[in-house]
Design a protein around this motif. Sequence first.
Motif, short mmCIF file in Angstrom:
data_model
loop_
_atom_site.label_atom_id
_atom_site.label_comp_id
_atom_site.label_asym_id
_atom_site.label_seq_id
_atom_site.Cartn_x
_atom_site.Cartn_y
_atom_site.Cartn_z
N ASN A 107 0.23 2.38 -5.02
CA ASN A 107 0.22 0.94 -5.27
C ASN A 107 -1.16 0.48 -5.75
OD1 ASN A 107 2.84 0.77 -4.41
ND2 ASN A 107 2.43 -0.53 -2.64
N ASP A 145 2.16 -4.78 -6.74
CA ASP A 145 2.93 -3.57 -6.42
C ASP A 145 3.51 -3.59 -5.01
OD1 ASP A 145 2.50 -2.54 -8.91
OD2 ASP A 145 1.02 -1.03 -8.28
N LYS A 168 6.67 -5.48 -5.39
CA LYS A 168 7.57 -4.82 -6.34
C LYS A 168 8.15 -3.55 -5.75
CE LYS A 168 7.82 -3.28 -11.16
NZ LYS A 168 7.07 -3.14 -12.44
N TYR A 169 7.33 -2.81 -5.00
CA TYR A 169 7.77 -1.51 -4.47
C TYR A 169 7.90 -1.54 -2.95
CZ TYR A 169 6.62 -0.19 -9.22
OH TYR A 169 6.55 -0.13 -10.60
N ARG A 182 4.91 2.78 -4.84
CA ARG A 182 5.06 3.20 -6.23
C ARG A 182 5.23 4.71 -6.37
NH1 ARG A 182 3.70 2.11 -11.75
NH2 ARG A 182 3.10 -0.06 -11.35
N TYR A 192 8.83 5.65 -5.67
CA TYR A 192 9.71 5.17 -6.74
C TYR A 192 9.54 6.05 -7.99
CZ TYR A 192 11.22 0.78 -4.50
OH TYR A 192 11.79 -0.16 -3.68
N SER A 193 8.29 6.41 -8.31
CA SER A 193 8.01 7.23 -9.48
C SER A 193 8.62 8.62 -9.35
CB SER A 193 6.51 7.33 -9.71
OG SER A 193 5.94 6.07 -10.00
N VAL A 207 11.02 2.69 -11.54
CA VAL A 207 9.68 2.14 -11.65
C VAL A 207 9.72 0.78 -12.33
CG1 VAL A 207 7.38 2.47 -12.63
CG2 VAL A 207 8.62 4.42 -11.65
#
Length: 275
Positions: free
Chosen positions: A177, A184, A187-188, A199, A202-203, A214
């Motif tokens: 993040n 982030d 978002k994540y 992140r 998720y990636s 993503v």
Amino acid sequence: MSDHDYDSWKGLFPGTRGSTFPRACVGRQGTGIFRPAFPTGSAGGGNPLPGSWPGAGLFAAAPRFSLTLNDIGLVNAKFLCALLPRLSLPRAESFVVPLNSYLAKYRINTIQRIAAFMGQVAVESSEFCKLVESTYYRDAAHLRDTFPSAFKTAHAADYIKHPEKLANFVYAGKNGNGDEKSGDGWKYRGRGLMQLTFRNNYSAFAKDTGVDAVNHPELLEEPRMAVYSAAWFWNETHLNSYADRGNFKGLTLRINAKALVIMTVSTTGSAPWRC
């Protein structure tokens, strides 16, 4: 997987006293709706399915249906509703195909493995009802207890009733993040049945599966991707081996370590709401 989703190694399916969901308690000490399953062709008086490990009785919710060694992959909506009292039948039906598909894909295909998986994801997702993490807090003391390291110097009162601001603060600079301004954290935040967070996770999920998580993390809020991401994480962290050994404490440590030291959720009595 997110910091404020609580669990306990005594959890859903170890069958020990203090089980998180007493109505779905299993194992030799379980007092809920489940009893040991018997092999196909048995009149119910034969030997139970192999082993007396925790969760051995999960797949026989009498009297409506029974899953045995020959069809343990056939999770159905009635089973989910029996297991998770808050779950409505229409919502349960939306998870059936993804569960059967991704449990098979990642070899979560024995009673031990499915019991352990279902126990963990049921807690992380509030019985399949919450597929995205809520960072809305009304009480500063609760917030400090949940994120003690984040609020050693910061004032928790500044973040109550500000979920996006809170997520960006407590998850900033962790596991790929960016800083608070990057957004982030929000978002994540946790999503899916396993509350996939950060992140980097998720990636990795996107790279392995081709799902553009993503750029579109909200995809994990849908039943199919909620299950997919959970089963993928289970496989990535080799949790089948923990389930095979009945190591529920070690399994929970890999998913949500804070769960072992913060609290045990209790949902005794009738479920107050349904989804």
